[in-house]
Design a protein around this motif. Structure first.
Motif, PDB file in Angstrom:
ATOM      1  N   THR A 219      92.623  22.679  83.910  1.00 31.05           N
ATOM      2  CA  THR A 219      92.809  21.578  82.948  1.00 31.05           C
ATOM      3  C   THR A 219      91.817  20.449  83.205  1.00 31.05           C
ATOM      4  N   VAL A 220      91.629  20.059  84.488  1.00 28.58           N
ATOM      5  CA  VAL A 220      90.697  18.948  84.739  1.00 28.58           C
ATOM      6  C   VAL A 220      89.257  19.337  84.378  1.00 28.58           C
ATOM      7  N   ILE A 221      88.920  20.618  84.576  1.00 31.41           N
ATOM      8  CA  ILE A 221      87.568  21.071  84.209  1.00 31.41           C
ATOM      9  C   ILE A 221      87.398  21.048  82.690  1.00 31.41           C
ATOM     10  N   THR A 222      88.328  21.668  81.973  1.00 29.34           N
ATOM     11  CA  THR A 222      88.153  21.797  80.518  1.00 29.34           C
ATOM     12  C   THR A 222      88.332  20.471  79.772  1.00 29.34           C
ATOM     13  N   LYS A 223      88.926  19.478  80.455  1.00 31.70           N
ATOM     14  CA  LYS A 223      89.058  18.145  79.826  1.00 31.70           C
ATOM     15  C   LYS A 223      87.927  17.208  80.257  1.00 31.70           C
ATOM     16  N   SER A 224      86.999  17.720  81.063  1.00 30.05           N
ATOM     17  CA  SER A 224      85.977  16.841  81.658  1.00 30.05           C
ATOM     18  C   SER A 224      84.671  16.815  80.873  1.00 30.05           C
ATOM     19  N   GLY A 225      84.648  17.444  79.716  1.00 26.70           N
ATOM     20  CA  GLY A 225      83.396  17.559  78.951  1.00 26.70           C
ATOM     21  C   GLY A 225      82.696  16.243  78.698  1.00 26.70           C
ATOM     22  N   VAL A 226      83.487  15.179  78.439  1.00 26.42           N
ATOM     23  CA  VAL A 226      82.864  13.882  78.134  1.00 26.42           C
ATOM     24  C   VAL A 226      82.153  13.286  79.357  1.00 26.42           C
ATOM     25  N   ASN A 441      96.593   7.840  66.177  1.00 27.49           N
ATOM     26  CA  ASN A 441      98.060   7.987  66.187  1.00 27.49           C
ATOM     27  C   ASN A 441      98.702   7.391  67.435  1.00 27.49           C
ATOM     28  N   ASN A 442      97.992   7.423  68.553  1.00 23.14           N
ATOM     29  CA  ASN A 442      98.530   6.870  69.805  1.00 23.14           C
ATOM     30  C   ASN A 442      97.371   6.523  70.728  1.00 23.14           C
ATOM     31  N   CYS A 443      97.695   5.923  71.889  1.00 22.04           N
ATOM     32  CA  CYS A 443      96.634   5.444  72.786  1.00 22.04           C
ATOM     33  C   CYS A 443      95.820   6.590  73.390  1.00 22.04           C
ATOM     34  N   VAL A 444      96.469   7.744  73.628  1.00 25.39           N
ATOM     35  CA  VAL A 444      95.751   8.904  74.204  1.00 25.39           C
ATOM     36  C   VAL A 444      94.729   9.433  73.213  1.00 25.39           C
ATOM     37  N   GLU A 445      95.149   9.573  71.933  1.00 21.71           N
ATOM     38  CA  GLU A 445      94.241  10.036  70.879  1.00 21.71           C
ATOM     39  C   GLU A 445      93.078   9.062  70.716  1.00 21.71           C
ATOM     40  N   ALA A 446      93.387   7.764  70.761  1.00 17.93           N
ATOM     41  CA  ALA A 446      92.333   6.752  70.601  1.00 17.93           C
ATOM     42  C   ALA A 446      91.285   6.903  71.703  1.00 17.93           C
ATOM     43  N   LYS A 447      91.749   7.075  72.954  1.00 21.62           N
ATOM     44  CA  LYS A 447      90.803   7.226  74.066  1.00 21.62           C
ATOM     45  C   LYS A 447      89.970   8.502  73.906  1.00 21.62           C
ATOM     46  N   ASP A 448      90.620   9.612  73.488  1.00 18.93           N
ATOM     47  CA  ASP A 448      89.901  10.876  73.295  1.00 18.93           C
ATOM     48  C   ASP A 448      88.785  10.723  72.267  1.00 18.93           C
ATOM     49  N   TRP A 449      89.108  10.073  71.133  1.00 17.34           N
ATOM     50  CA  TRP A 449      88.108   9.890  70.075  1.00 17.34           C
ATOM     51  C   TRP A 449      86.967   8.989  70.557  1.00 17.34           C
ATOM     52  N   ILE A 450      87.321   7.899  71.248  1.00 10.60           N
ATOM     53  CA  ILE A 450      86.272   6.982  71.740  1.00 10.60           C
ATOM     54  C   ILE A 450      85.352   7.712  72.726  1.00 10.60           C
ATOM     55  N   ASP A 451      85.945   8.461  73.651  1.00 10.17           N
ATOM     56  CA  ASP A 451      85.151   9.178  74.667  1.00 10.17           C
ATOM     57  C   ASP A 451      84.208  10.192  74.037  1.00 10.17           C
ATOM     58  N   ILE A 452      84.734  10.975  73.100  1.00  9.13           N
ATOM     59  CA  ILE A 452      83.923  12.070  72.547  1.00  9.13           C
ATOM     60  C   ILE A 452      82.844  11.532  71.603  1.00  9.13           C
ATOM     61  N   LEU A 453      83.152  10.458  70.847  1.00  9.06           N
ATOM     62  CA  LEU A 453      82.140   9.844  69.980  1.00  9.06           C
ATOM     63  C   LEU A 453      81.051   9.172  70.819  1.00  9.06           C
ATOM     64  N   THR A 454      81.455   8.552  71.928  1.00 16.14           N
ATOM     65  CA  THR A 454      80.476   7.941  72.835  1.00 16.14           C
ATOM     66  C   THR A 454      79.586   9.012  73.446  1.00 16.14           C
ATOM     67  N   LYS A 455      80.213  10.125  73.823  1.00 22.47           N
ATOM     68  CA  LYS A 455      79.482  11.227  74.460  1.00 22.47           C
ATOM     69  C   LYS A 455      78.361  11.749  73.561  1.00 22.47           C
ATOM     70  N   VAL A 456      78.701  12.043  72.285  1.00 21.81           N
ATOM     71  CA  VAL A 456      77.695  12.678  71.417  1.00 21.81           C
ATOM     72  C   VAL A 456      76.630  11.695  70.955  1.00 21.81           C
ATOM     73  N   SER A 457      76.906  10.389  71.061  1.00 14.52           N
ATOM     74  CA  SER A 457      75.938   9.403  70.552  1.00 14.52           C
ATOM     75  C   SER A 457      75.194   8.663  71.665  1.00 14.52           C
ATOM     76  N   GLN A 458      75.431   9.029  72.920  1.00 17.54           N
ATOM     77  CA  GLN A 458      74.895   8.208  74.009  1.00 17.54           C
ATOM     78  C   GLN A 458      73.380   8.310  74.169  1.00 17.54           C
ATOM     79  N   CYS A 459      72.745   9.312  73.530  1.00 17.34           N
ATOM     80  CA  CYS A 459      71.284   9.416  73.623  1.00 17.34           C
ATOM     81  C   CYS A 459      70.575   8.669  72.492  1.00 17.34           C
ATOM     82  N   ASN A 460      71.330   8.095  71.560  1.00 13.22           N
ATOM     83  CA  ASN A 460      70.706   7.391  70.443  1.00 13.22           C
ATOM     84  C   ASN A 460      69.846   6.234  70.944  1.00 13.22           C
ATOM     85  N   LYS A 461      68.615   6.175  70.444  1.00  8.89           N
ATOM     86  CA  LYS A 461      67.656   5.196  70.967  1.00  8.89           C
ATOM     87  C   LYS A 461      68.052   3.759  70.643  1.00  8.89           C
ATOM     88  N   LYS A 462      68.780   3.548  69.535  1.00 11.05           N
ATOM     89  CA  LYS A 462      69.090   2.173  69.109  1.00 11.05           C
ATOM     90  C   LYS A 462      70.513   1.751  69.488  1.00 11.05           C
TER      91      LYS A 462
END
Length: 615
Positions: A219-226, A441-462
């Protein structure tokens, strides 16, 4: 006589480091006496020891000494190495040639990876050699079996291993260290081999202990993608693309190409030998080591996504234990994890891959500036994130009402509750201060969305460095009270993810190491030159002594070899001059040449012979 000891709290007492004996005539001199001495073994009073009084110990000791010049000395060789990713074919590049002439690929991989990481060229280089390896594998074996790629100890495999070890060390610490520490401290019995059970142990209890550990680590491995470092994600994206292009008939190859590294060569070895990955200070005790072996085997098999997993185990007790994990949810979790870590934020428009779905679900969003007031602005929408874009629509399967390309996501941050008197809100900031406000819907979902959106956009130059933690309402920002809606943010953006760990690498030292390797393998470089000439003029069966080299383009390879030999020759002349100057200035009794150091005297004699020979 002067003895030197190291104070030790070990049960064996203090450690003897060495002694020196100083003739009294030196001390009788009126002037002060100062010199460096080489520590000697303890004098046993000339008592002879019989050979059978002592045991024997065989050691293989490697000592490497590199003298590093200032940066400008290395420019020609360094530039030649750094353009390796752009050379066509890559087998004619300086870096690839180093891998060909070194006895062990690991020897070449260590300094190459460190050099390319330092100059930000590791991803294009590994992409180039991985592509070449996939092509070569297909050609050599005429193979349609994707399991044949990245399996040997090739330069590609060794370079990826070394990159993961350097860039992924912090990732391992945050992912595995807490549970590895617990396993080492608690000592729960986890033996599931009936033959090895100790008295009083219960097989079913042991299986349950082991199952819980495997489940938690999985579980910790498969949830660690971000948390996976960006450089590793970019390499995995490249591997995925390369394998998918070559094996278009196999839908799973995009997973197996990545899992063979992240599970087989990263997580599984770290679980098996945590001390080698700085997760524990010492090698675990036998019982803990056995537990970690069983966990490592199971995690490795879970990550492999092979069709008949029970057949992977030679031991029947492992096959029985694995039945716990023969559920689709485990395969789905692995695929979702592999999708996330191999979805690079660096969009490749020539990519043949379909967009990778990373997350989807219903959330509530506020209109993006069309209507300023009223609850009617908040609507429930189906959100969908791929590695290409972030979209929302009325319901799942509908046409998107809005699409935000990943490169337009400049920041993803929490929104303070005071803005709309609503909890679990976050904001997606886009160019021209356009902001999408979303409630999860809840604080866990909010954190998941923030983490994954940050992850995919972190290389953006601007990407932004500052943001407004509250909304702009009624003519001002609620957080800083600024009235202009284009006022720069008042709060630093949260980093959120340990994605880019700064590495302490000296580029000149690594180039010097590479020079030393080329210099020590000079006969092989010359042999490779001969092989290029032979291939150019003779197209028949290859001579056996040349067949060990990979030479796809003899002409280009010969050109590169010529430049390498010239660059190495120039540096060797500089080193010879440095050694001559150093020996002229070194005095007996100095720190460089301490009294009693016979090995240094031998070294000087050898170097003077070499210098005379080179002159």
């Amino acid at each position: 006589r002067v003895d030197l000891w190291n104070a030790s709290n070990l049960k064996f007492g203090d450690e003897f480091l060495g002694e020196l004996r100083l003739p009294l005539k030196f001390l009788r001199q009126s002037s002060s006496y100062e010199a460096w001495y080489f520590l000697q073994p303890r004098d046993n009073g000339n008592k002879s020891l019989k050979p059978d009084d002592l045991g024997s110990l065989r050691l293989n000791v490697v000592y490497t000494e590199d003298h590093v010049f200032s940066s400008d000395y290395y420019s020609p060789l360094r530039d030649l190495l750094l353009k390796s990713a752009d050379v066509e074919p890559v087998s004619a590049s300086a870096a690839h040639i180093l891998g060909e002439v070194c006895r062990e690929k690991q020897e070449a991989a260590i300094p190459l990876v460190r050099l390319f990481l330092h100059y930000g060229r590791i991803v294009p280089f590994i992409s180039a050699i991985a592509n070449a390896e996939v092509k070569r594998t297909q050609k050599l074996f005429n193979s349609r079996d994707p399991n044949t790629i990245f399996r040997g100890n090739s330069l590609t495999s060794k370079c990826i291993d070394e990159t993961m070890k350097l860039a992924g060390m912090h990732y391992l610490q945050v992912t595995l260290k807490p549970i590895i520490d617990e396993i080492c401290q608690v000592h729960k019995p986890c033996e599931i081999d009936p033959v090895k059970l100790k008295d009083g142990e219960n097989l079913e209890n042991n299986r349950e202990n082991l199952r819980q550990y495997v489940d938690r680590i999985f579980t910790v491995i498969t949830k660690s993608g971000v948390s996976c470092p960006t450089v590793m994600c970019d390499i995995f994206f490249s591997l995925r693309e390369s394998a998918a292009k070559r094996f278009q008939g196999d839908p799973d190859v995009r997973y197996t190409a990545v899992s063979s590294f992240i599970f087989l060569r990263f997580f599984a070895p770290a679980i098996l030998s945590p001390n080698l990955f700085q997760l524990t200070p010492h090698h675990p005790d036998p019982q803990t080591s056995r537990t970690l072996t069983l966990i490592s085997k199971t995690i490795q098999t879970l990550g492999s996504l092979s069709k008949s997993k029970s057949a992977n185990f030679k031991e029947s007790y492992m096959a029985t234990f694995y039945d716990y994990f023969n559920e689709q949810k485990y395969a789905d979790a692995v695929k979702n994890f592999l999708d996330l870590i191999s979805s690079s934020g660096r969009r490749d428009h020539k990519s043949i891959e379909q967009p990778i779905l990373l997350k989807e679900g219903f959330m509530i969003k506020r209109a993006q500036g069309r209507k300023r007031f009223g609850m009617k602005n908040f609507k429930k929408r189906w959100f969908r994130l791929t590695n290409h874009e972030f979209t929302y629509q009325k319901s799942k399967g509908d046409h998107p009402l809005c699409s935000i390309p990943i490169e337009n996501i400049l920041a993803v941050e929490r929104l303070e509750e005071e803005s709309f008197k609503m909890k679990n809100m976050f904001q997606v900031i886009q160019p021209e201060r356009r902001v999408l406000y979303i409630q999860a819907n809840n604080c866990v979902e909010a954190k998941d969305w923030i983490d994954i959106l940050t992850k995919v956009s972190q290389c953006n130059k601007k990407r932004l460095t500052v943001y407004h933690p509250s909304a702009y309402l009624n003519g001002h920002w609620l957080c800083c009270k600024a009235t202009a809606d284009n006022t720069p943010g008042c709060t630093p953006c949260t980093g959120g993810l340990p994605a880019n760990i700064q590495l302490d690498i000296d580029g000149d030292r690594e180039t010097e190491r590479i020079y030393s390797l080329f210099n020590s393998y000079m006969p092989k470089l010359e042999k490779m030159q001969e092989a290029c000439g032979s291939k150019s003029v003779y197209d028949g069966p290859e001579e056996e002594e040349y067949s060990t080299f990979i030479i796809d383009d003899p002409k280009e390879t010969y050109k590169t070899l010529k430049l390498i030999i010239e660059g190495v020759g120039t540096l060797e002349q500089e080193h010879a001059q440095y050694r001559r100057d150093k020996f002229k200035k070194t005095k007996y009794g100095s720190q460089e040449h301490p009294i009693g150091d016979k090995s240094f005297q031998t070294y000087i004699r050898q170097q003077s012979e070499i210098s005379a020979h080179s002159i």
